[in-house]
Each structure stands twice: as C-alpha cells, then as structure tokens.
Design a protein around this motif. Structure first.
Motif, mmCIF file in Angstrom:
data_model
loop_
_atom_site.group_PDB
_atom_site.id
_atom_site.type_symbol
_atom_site.label_atom_id
_atom_site.label_comp_id
_atom_site.label_asym_id
_atom_site.label_seq_id
_atom_site.Cartn_x
_atom_site.Cartn_y
_atom_site.Cartn_z
ATOM 1 N N TRP A 87 0.805 -1.271 -0.091
ATOM 2 C CA TRP A 87 0.093 0.113 -0.032
ATOM 3 C C TRP A 87 0.792 1.248 0.009
ATOM 4 C CZ3 TRP A 87 -4.474 -0.347 -2.000
ATOM 5 C CH2 TRP A 87 -5.220 -1.556 -1.835
ATOM 6 N N LYS A 88 2.101 1.177 0.366
ATOM 7 C CA LYS A 88 3.256 2.299 0.355
ATOM 8 C C LYS A 88 3.234 2.633 -1.072
ATOM 9 C CE LYS A 88 7.417 3.831 2.063
ATOM 10 N NZ LYS A 88 7.047 4.784 3.017
ATOM 11 N N ALA A 89 3.518 1.581 -1.990
ATOM 12 C CA ALA A 89 3.394 1.812 -3.415
ATOM 13 C C ALA A 89 2.286 2.493 -4.056
ATOM 14 C CB ALA A 89 4.041 0.540 -4.030
ATOM 15 N N SER A 90 1.472 1.934 -3.803
ATOM 16 C CA SER A 90 -0.092 2.331 -4.348
ATOM 17 C C SER A 90 -0.262 3.775 -3.971
ATOM 18 C CB SER A 90 -1.256 1.355 -3.867
ATOM 19 O OG SER A 90 -0.860 0.134 -4.535
ATOM 20 N N LEU A 91 -0.093 4.001 -2.597
ATOM 21 C CA LEU A 91 -0.457 5.539 -2.052
ATOM 22 C C LEU A 91 0.466 6.482 -2.601
ATOM 23 C CD1 LEU A 91 -1.153 4.868 1.905
ATOM 24 C CD2 LEU A 91 -2.736 5.418 0.013
ATOM 25 N N LEU A 92 1.730 6.065 -2.854
ATOM 26 C CA LEU A 92 2.500 6.848 -3.348
ATOM 27 C C LEU A 92 2.217 7.440 -4.724
ATOM 28 C CD1 LEU A 92 6.184 5.821 -1.743
ATOM 29 C CD2 LEU A 92 5.097 8.258 -1.571
ATOM 30 N N PHE A 93 1.863 6.317 -5.539
ATOM 31 C CA PHE A 93 1.621 6.378 -6.913
ATOM 32 C C PHE A 93 0.370 7.365 -7.055
ATOM 33 C CE2 PHE A 93 -0.714 5.082 -10.860
ATOM 34 C CZ PHE A 93 0.457 5.407 -11.768
ATOM 35 N N VAL A 94 -0.716 7.052 -6.274
ATOM 36 C CA VAL A 94 -1.965 7.660 -6.699
ATOM 37 C C VAL A 94 -1.798 9.276 -5.878
ATOM 38 C CG1 VAL A 94 -3.143 7.105 -4.463
ATOM 39 C CG2 VAL A 94 -4.471 7.791 -6.493
ATOM 40 N N ALA A 95 -0.741 9.447 -4.905
ATOM 41 C CA ALA A 95 -0.488 10.627 -4.444
ATOM 42 C C ALA A 95 0.094 11.565 -5.652
ATOM 43 C CB ALA A 95 0.293 10.626 -3.430
ATOM 44 N N GLY A 96 0.838 10.936 -6.410
ATOM 45 C CA GLY A 96 1.306 11.852 -7.441
ATOM 46 C C GLY A 96 0.332 12.309 -8.451
ATOM 47 N N LYS A 97 -0.558 11.258 -8.838
ATOM 48 C CA LYS A 97 -1.739 11.570 -9.817
ATOM 49 C C LYS A 97 -2.588 12.826 -9.063
ATOM 50 C CE LYS A 97 -2.515 7.623 -12.531
ATOM 51 N NZ LYS A 97 -2.393 8.078 -13.683
ATOM 52 N N LEU A 98 -2.955 12.594 -7.777
ATOM 53 C CA LEU A 98 -3.726 13.820 -7.200
ATOM 54 C C LEU A 98 -3.013 15.048 -7.225
ATOM 55 C CD1 LEU A 98 -4.759 11.685 -4.102
ATOM 56 C CD2 LEU A 98 -6.402 12.538 -5.900
ATOM 57 N N ALA A 99 -1.574 14.970 -6.848
ATOM 58 C CA ALA A 99 -0.990 16.141 -6.962
ATOM 59 C C ALA A 99 -1.048 16.900 -8.293
ATOM 60 C CB ALA A 99 0.563 16.227 -6.293
ATOM 61 N N LYS A 100 -0.648 15.962 -9.411
ATOM 62 C CA LYS A 100 -0.460 16.467 -10.732
ATOM 63 C C LYS A 100 -1.958 17.029 -11.118
ATOM 64 C CE LYS A 100 1.298 17.070 -14.677
ATOM 65 N NZ LYS A 100 0.136 17.993 -15.235
ATOM 66 N N ALA A 101 -3.251 16.306 -10.898
ATOM 67 C CA ALA A 101 -4.437 16.976 -11.004
ATOM 68 C C ALA A 101 -4.708 18.363 -10.345
ATOM 69 C CB ALA A 101 -5.410 15.845 -10.442
ATOM 70 N N GLY A 102 -4.240 18.490 -9.246
ATOM 71 C CA GLY A 102 -4.294 19.738 -8.361
ATOM 72 C C GLY A 102 -3.205 20.943 -8.927
ATOM 73 N N GLY A 103 -2.493 20.596 -9.950
ATOM 74 C CA GLY A 103 -1.361 21.678 -10.182
ATOM 75 C C GLY A 103 -0.084 21.674 -9.432
ATOM 76 N N LEU A 104 0.158 20.714 -8.546
ATOM 77 C CA LEU A 104 1.423 20.403 -7.771
ATOM 78 C C LEU A 104 2.275 19.715 -8.433
ATOM 79 C CD1 LEU A 104 0.176 20.619 -4.376
ATOM 80 C CD2 LEU A 104 0.691 22.677 -5.508
ATOM 81 N N THR A 105 2.999 20.207 -9.642
ATOM 82 C CA THR A 105 3.867 19.519 -10.485
ATOM 83 C C THR A 105 5.163 18.743 -9.680
ATOM 84 O OG1 THR A 105 3.144 20.452 -12.595
ATOM 85 C CG2 THR A 105 5.367 19.211 -12.630
ATOM 86 N N ASP A 106 5.781 19.466 -8.920
ATOM 87 C CA ASP A 106 6.918 19.292 -8.066
ATOM 88 C C ASP A 106 6.592 18.108 -7.063
ATOM 89 O OD1 ASP A 106 8.561 20.967 -9.414
ATOM 90 O OD2 ASP A 106 8.366 22.520 -7.909
ATOM 91 N N GLN A 107 5.182 18.350 -6.365
ATOM 92 C CA GLN A 107 4.840 17.262 -5.342
ATOM 93 C C GLN A 107 4.409 15.979 -5.999
ATOM 94 O OE1 GLN A 107 2.347 18.439 -2.214
ATOM 95 N NE2 GLN A 107 0.813 16.448 -2.468
ATOM 96 N N ALA A 108 4.161 16.021 -7.379
ATOM 97 C CA ALA A 108 3.821 14.993 -8.019
ATOM 98 C C ALA A 108 5.243 14.038 -8.485
ATOM 99 C CB ALA A 108 3.002 15.309 -9.328
ATOM 100 N N LEU A 109 6.110 14.922 -8.929
ATOM 101 C CA LEU A 109 7.316 14.340 -9.409
ATOM 102 C C LEU A 109 7.921 13.606 -8.192
ATOM 103 C CD1 LEU A 109 9.551 13.884 -11.467
ATOM 104 C CD2 LEU A 109 10.350 16.328 -10.741
ATOM 105 N N ASP A 110 8.002 14.083 -6.789
ATOM 106 C CA ASP A 110 8.409 13.595 -5.820
ATOM 107 C C ASP A 110 7.718 12.386 -5.443
ATOM 108 O OD1 ASP A 110 10.423 15.649 -5.751
ATOM 109 O OD2 ASP A 110 9.229 16.881 -4.155
ATOM 110 N N ALA A 111 6.543 12.389 -5.492
ATOM 111 C CA ALA A 111 5.795 10.944 -5.184
ATOM 112 C C ALA A 111 6.234 10.103 -6.053
ATOM 113 C CB ALA A 111 4.365 11.555 -5.227
ATOM 114 N N TYR A 112 6.184 10.383 -7.376
ATOM 115 C CA TYR A 112 6.502 9.125 -8.310
ATOM 116 C C TYR A 112 7.922 8.651 -8.420
ATOM 117 C CZ TYR A 112 2.392 10.479 -11.297
ATOM 118 O OH TYR A 112 0.992 10.778 -11.717
ATOM 119 N N MET A 113 8.822 9.588 -7.728
ATOM 120 C CA MET A 113 10.277 9.024 -7.681
ATOM 121 C C MET A 113 10.223 8.242 -6.557
ATOM 122 S SD MET A 113 12.283 9.878 -10.049
ATOM 123 C CE MET A 113 13.662 9.382 -9.261
ATOM 124 N N ALA A 114 9.707 8.584 -5.450
ATOM 125 C CA ALA A 114 9.614 7.906 -3.904
ATOM 126 C C ALA A 114 8.963 6.515 -4.400
ATOM 127 C CB ALA A 114 8.797 8.584 -3.230
#
Length: 735
Positions: free
Chosen positions: A533-560
C-alpha cells in the motif's frame, strides 16, 4: 444513461452496412468468438463470403459447405455428416435462399449435426434476397422455426443483438440458438410448453419483446456474479435464468427453487448440470430454511415479491443466507394498478412503485443500483390509470433519487448485505485457484480487521458499483476504527481513485494527496502488506498532486514510488513503480530537466532486472491453474510492467540522443510508443471514425426528422406523410 449504448450502435452498424464487408466480417467473427467460443465449426455459407476468410484467420477447425452453388452435391455432404459432430454451426445467407421446405430441412439437419449451438446470419431486406423464392421473414418467424426443431435462444443471444436495438434490424438478422437436450425436447415439446404458457414459459423458447425483457434481467444479474460464486435463483420458474447465470459467468453453483413440480422437472431435464446447476421444489420463504447462514453470494428474485404474501419475511431469509457483501437482485412491475389502486392481476398481491421497492430493500440491505426496464408500455406520468405504448428501453438510474426518476414498466434493483456488521468467517473464493500458493496479496485475514471489506470495497472487480455507497462503507469502517495500518492505507487509496474519477476541486485533490503522503510515510516496508500500500499510495499521491497543479509534489511522489523494491510482495506490483518512473521522467522533461528525466528513465530501465529475475511461479502464481489475463494479478500486470519499461527505454534513448552530437528533437510519439498504447491508439482511431458517422446521422435526423423525437409516436403510427418520407430516406442513407 442507456446501458451498453456503444454495443447497441455497433450492432446497428453491423446490420445496416455502415461497416465495410471486411470490417463487418471482422466484427462478426469477434462477436462469434465472444458468444460461442472455440470448438469444431461447420460453416454453411456461399463461396466468397467475407466471413469465410475472417473465420479462417482464427484458430478454428472449420468445415465449409456451400449449399447454393452445388445444391445436390452439398446436400449429400451435409447428410453424410455424423450426429453431434460439430460444436457450432454458422449459417450465412443460406436459410433464406432455400425456400420454406429447404429451410425447414436445413434447420432439422442442424439439430442432428450440432452438439450445441447455431449462429445464423440471415438477410432480411429485399436487396439481400437475390434468389427467386427467397424467404423474407421476421426474427420471430425464424426463431419459431428453430424452436419447433428443438432449439432455444442462446444464453448470449442479447450479446449479439442488444435488447434495445432488436427492433432496429433492417438488413441482417443475427440469430443465436442453442440445442435443447434431446430427452427434454421430446418430453417438453413446444406444443406442451404452449399449453402451460399462462402459468409458465421458457423465455429462451419464446420470441418477442416481453420474452427478451425477461432474458435481459439475467444478463444484468450476471454482471454482479464473481468467479466461484454460489447463486440462488429464487422462484426460478422453468429454470432458464439459472442456466443463463451459470453459462454467462464462472459461478461455481447455481440453485433454482420454485414451488411448481412441473417447473422443477422441466428445469432438471432442460438445464440441470450435475452439481453446478440444480433445481429443487419449495415455496418462499420456507424452502430456504435448509440453506446455511452466510453461504450464498448472489440471489436473483425476479417478478416474485409481488406474488408472496409477506415480502419482508422473504427478504429477511435472503439476508440470513447471503454472505457479507453479497447481493440480492430483484425486479417488480412498476405500478401496474388500475383506477382502484390495485393490480388487476389476481396473482399480484402487492403493487410496487419506485420508493416502495427501494424502501423495502433498505429494511435489510444497502440499496446499490437501479435500472428502468421497458418492453412495450408503461404508466403515463400525468395519468396514473393509463398505460401508453413505448419502445424497448433499459436505463440505469440513480438509486438515491427521491422520486421515480423516469417512466418504466419494471424496476430492477440490486442491494448489498452490509459487509461491516457481520461475524462470518472469511473464505477466499474469487481467487480460489491461488489458495495454498502462498500469494501474499490474498492474506486478507492478516491485512484487514474485516476481510469482507477487501472484496466489497478494495477489489476493483468485486466492489460495490455505487460510488456513494462505496464511500459510505469506507467512512463507516474508518469511523469505527481500523486496527491494521495497511487496511487504512487501502481505504484511503480507494477514496483517492474515487475522487479522481469524479468531479473534484484543486483543494480536494491536493488535500487527499497530502493524506496519502502522510499515511505512506508511516508504513513499514518490511511489512509486506504495508509495502504494497505504500507503493499504491505514493503512486496515487502523484496523480492527485498533478491533478491539483502541484507538479513538483507529483514528481517527488512518483520518484519515491519508483525507488521501492516491491518484488518481495509480488512482481505484479511493479506496474506501479515502472509507471511512476515513466511519469517522473515525463514530468522532468516537461520542466526542461533532462538530467532528471534521464535519472528517472534509467531507473525504470533498471527495473527490468527484477522483472527478468522473476520465476514462472512469481508471474503465474499458480502455474497449474493460472489467473485469467483480465483478472489482474498474473501475466497481465507483469506484461504491463514491461510496457512501462519500454516507454522508459524510449525516453532514455530520446534524452541521450537529444543531449548528444546529433541534437535530435524530442518526440512524444516515440517516447509514448508501447504495445498497449499502439493497440489503444488503433481502437481510438476506429471509435472516432465510427462516432463521426453516427454524429452525422444524428444531426441529420435532428434537423429534418423532429416528428420522431417521441419513439412512442413511431409505434403508434402517428408519423406524418413527410416524416415517413424522411424515415425512408434515412434508411437508404444507412445502406
């Protein structure tokens, strides 16, 4: 929303010739394989038919006979074929050109030769009937001919011709038939069946709008049935519905119960299948007392509640025998009362309407979905005592609507047994083929304080189909306390995807992204379910951040996410890490950070090592009984991970070429290219082409054919002379 509208339009195109001969043959081949499957095939078709070439391109054992070019020679060849020697017979533009007696003899020969099925493609227009003396018959006339010869409609008949478009057939009739067992055909002939028609009828041996309306209910119920399910058809009648639910799904067992001795004898003779399809006599609710608590996954109860004296006592027994999260699917007439407020049918003890059925279900269950079904009439909204003619329709409607959302002849509703308020022990059955393999993803007892919530909420294929109900279950479970951290992570992950699938604000998706990141930080990677679930949460956190316009947060979540080593849980989880690295590289590239893109895509390519290190057991989980491709865990997820690696490799090559001496321009098409995207791209192009044709027809109809906006008027023959001319013009345009 009209159910399966896309399929409906595809069927019309295949019938009216909007597709080219090659494409139409390809479409028919696909439908044939979907409905009838593999097996030994006898193809009776004129030489040169496009379908012959299309079928021969598939891995099918085909014997071809052309009855029209060499009638006597071909007839001898047909007569020489052994009884029950073919699994399926396909009749292409042959029946209609043999005359009445010739058609009758061919249908009789089909019953003798086939072990099971007939797929008929019959011309129904003057342009398609080229031989002198050719038969131009309706669907009912053709189906009745097959019924008289010992056939019944195939359980997948309404996958060939959608329920709402049967009346739109203009060029070609698609017939799906199934052989009635010989002993049953002799004991229960059509003549005998017609004698008891007022009380019982096998709708698979009946033609017309109302029989199709009964059949489509079981199509609908089948959509809720999971692999391994135990299903009850309560008040099953002659058993055709129990048979349909078994044939159309991978249910383990279907039990049909009815109070009629005749019906049960008919069901056993016509549809019994050992331990898998059984029938027993009994009246509701007393007949259910021998069924164990929490032992049934789905109950279908159609056109029954209005007949029983105490419907609530029946629903109470349904609740007892259903497993937590199990479903009941019901249908009732929608207010068939007369001026007195009572139903004139003496066997109908109750009058149901929208709120009456839903509220009664809510006494024991959680209402989930609703469908408005009409065969050919319904009550007028402005005059509760008058019925008006109406076309076939089947619409999904909002179960939470306060008042009746539309006109309908029947209401169909599904409801769920609360998976939270239960004490029943959990037994895995959806993936029963993987039991005993040590597959970590199925250890629901360890990963969830309430394992039933895993199937009702977490499992994408099995979860409840109502988004509002789904979110309500999660909220209730979280409010009652979640003792297992990985379980909380699972619920938050489901909430996140539900948010992304609907209407959302930037603030909402950013807040949910932050929650996903916060919970993922608390998860211990040494605990395998927390790693999952850590992998799934980080992945969807990136999608959510990107949908909210936070590109840097999305990038960090995807890399993690991409840096996690997920193979200890299961290699299939690599779909998340590999896609995360691909998206991280793409985001870095969009920011002009070539080094960041190279870093992410290099890491993505390196994950190929863990994929190649996986054993056959890691990929198939149970090599003796592997998961089906569409079930997720197994080959599908493994192959998808490789697809993401391919895109990372494309990106890495592009970045290094761009930074090299040649200084190439970056190509999104090159980077994005992969096997799945190549296939989906072709599908999108074809869908766009088809939608353009449909849009032109709709615009033309709207512009010059406004009189037909009310389909009921068409049925009543109230078209003006000018409108009739336009109708004929549109039909010619279709051809």
């Amino acid at each position: 929303m009209e159910l399966r509208k896309t399929l409906s339009e595809e069927v019309i195109e295949a019938q009216t010739g909007d597709l080219s001969d090659v494409n139409r043959a390809s479409w028919l081949t696909k439908k044939f394989l979907d409905v009838f499957g593999f097996g030994r095939l006898l193809l009776i078709a004129p030489d040169g038919a496009a379908l012959i070439k299309s079928l021969r391109a598939e891995p099918l054992d085909i014997t071809h006979i052309d009855l029209l070019s060499e009638p006597s020679q071909s007839s001898n060849a047909l007569a020489a074929l052994d009884n029950n020697s073919f699994d399926t017979i396909i009749l292409v533009n042959s029946l209609e050109h043999l005359g009445s007696e010739g058609a009758r003899l061919l249908i009789a020969a089909c019953y003798r030769i086939t072990r099971g099925q007939v797929f008929g493609i019959v011309s129904s227009s003057a342009s398609g009937l080229k031989h002198a003396g050719a038969l131009r018959q309706s669907r009912k006339e053709w189906e009745d001919s097959f019924f008289d010869a010992g056939f019944r409609k195939h359980p997948g008949f309404l996958d060939l011709v959608h329920y709402t478009t049967v009346d739109d057939e203009t060029e070609v009739l698609l017939l799906g038939l199934e052989k009635v067992p010989e002993n049953a055909a002799k004991e229960f002939s059509m003549a005998r069946l017609q004698e008891s028609r007022g009380l019982h009828m096998d709708m698979l041996r009946d033609s017309g709008t109302r029989s199709d309306a009964h059949i489509i209910r079981y199509h609908w119920a089948s959509s809720f049935i999971k692999e391994g399910d135990v299903v009850l058809d309560a008040a099953c009648g002659l058993g055709y519905g129990a048979w349909m639910m078994y044939r159309r799904t991978r249910a383990h067992r279907v039990l049909g119960i009815d109070g009629s001795d005749y019906a049960i004898r008919y069901g056993k003779a016509s549809y019994g299948r050992g331990e898998h399809v059984q029938f027993q006599e009994g009246f509701l609710p007393d007949c259910l007392t021998d069924i164990a608590d929490n032992s049934v996954d789905l109950i279908a109860c159609f056109e029954t509640l209005e007949h029983v004296e105490d419907p609530l006592s029946v629903l109470k027994e349904f609740f007892r025998i259903l497993k937590p999260g199990g479903r009941v699917c019901v249908s009732v007439p929608n207010d068939w009362s007369d001026e007195s407020g009572t139903d004139p049918n003496p066997f109908h003890l109750h009058v149901y309407d929208w709120s009456g059925l839903r509220d009664q279900l809510a006494t024991y269950f959680l209402p989930e979905t609703a469908v408005a079904l009409t065969a050919n009439q319904y009550k007028r909204l402005d005059d509760k005592a008058t019925f008006e003619l109406a076309p076939r329709s089947m619409h999904e409607v909002d179960i939470d609507a306060a008042a009746s959302p539309m006109q309908a002849e029947w209401w169909l509703m599904s409801a769920v047994k609360d998976p939270i308020a239960n004490t029943a022990p959990y037994v895995e059955q959806i993936y029963a083929n993987l039991n005993g393999c040590g597959f970590e993803n199925l250890n629901y007892d360890q990963a969830y304080s309430n394992p039933w919530m895993a199937t009702s909420v977490v499992n994408g294929a099995a979860r409840v189909k109502n988004a509002k109900l789904l979110n309500s279950l999660i909220s209730r479970q979280r409010e009652s306390g979640v003792a297992v951290t990985s379980e909380l992570a699972a619920y938050v992950c489901v909430e996140a995807y539900q948010l992304l699938s609907g209407q959302y604000t930037d603030d909402a998706v950013v807040a949910k992204s932050n929650e996903c990141l916060e919970i993922s930080a608390s998860l211990d990677e040494k605990n395998l379910h927390e790693l999952r679930w850590k992998a799934s949460l980080l992945f969807v956190a990136g999608k959510l951040a990107k949908a909210g316009g936070l590109t840097d947060q999305a990038l960090d979540a995807y890399m993690a996410c991409g840096k996690l080593e997920v193979a200890p849980f299961c290699i299939q989880l690599s779909t998340k890490t590999t896609e995360a690295l691909y998206l991280a590289g793409a985001l870095s590239l969009s920011k002009g950070d070539l080094e960041g893109a190279e870093l992410a895509w290099s890491k993505g390519v390196q994950t190929a090592k863990s994929l190649t290190d996986a054993s056959v057991e890691d990929v198939l989980i149970n090599p003796e009984r592997p998961n089906f491709f569409h079930h997720g865990d197994g080959v599908r997820e493994y192959a998808l991970a490789w697809d993401h690696v391919a895109k990372c490799a494309n990106g890495l090559r592009s970045v290094r070429d761009t930074r090299g001496s040649r200084n190439y321009e970056m190509s999104a098409r090159l980077i994005f290219n992969s096997s799945t995207n190549e296939i989906s791209g072709r599908d999108v192009d074809l869908a766009y082409e088809r939608s353009g044709r449909r849009r032109k027809r709709r615009l033309l109809r709207k512009k010059i054919y406004p009189e037909t906006s009310n389909p009921a008027q068409v049925r009543k023959g109230k078209l003006s002379r000018a409108a009739a001319k336009v109708r004929n013009f549109l039909r010619r345009l279709r051809r």
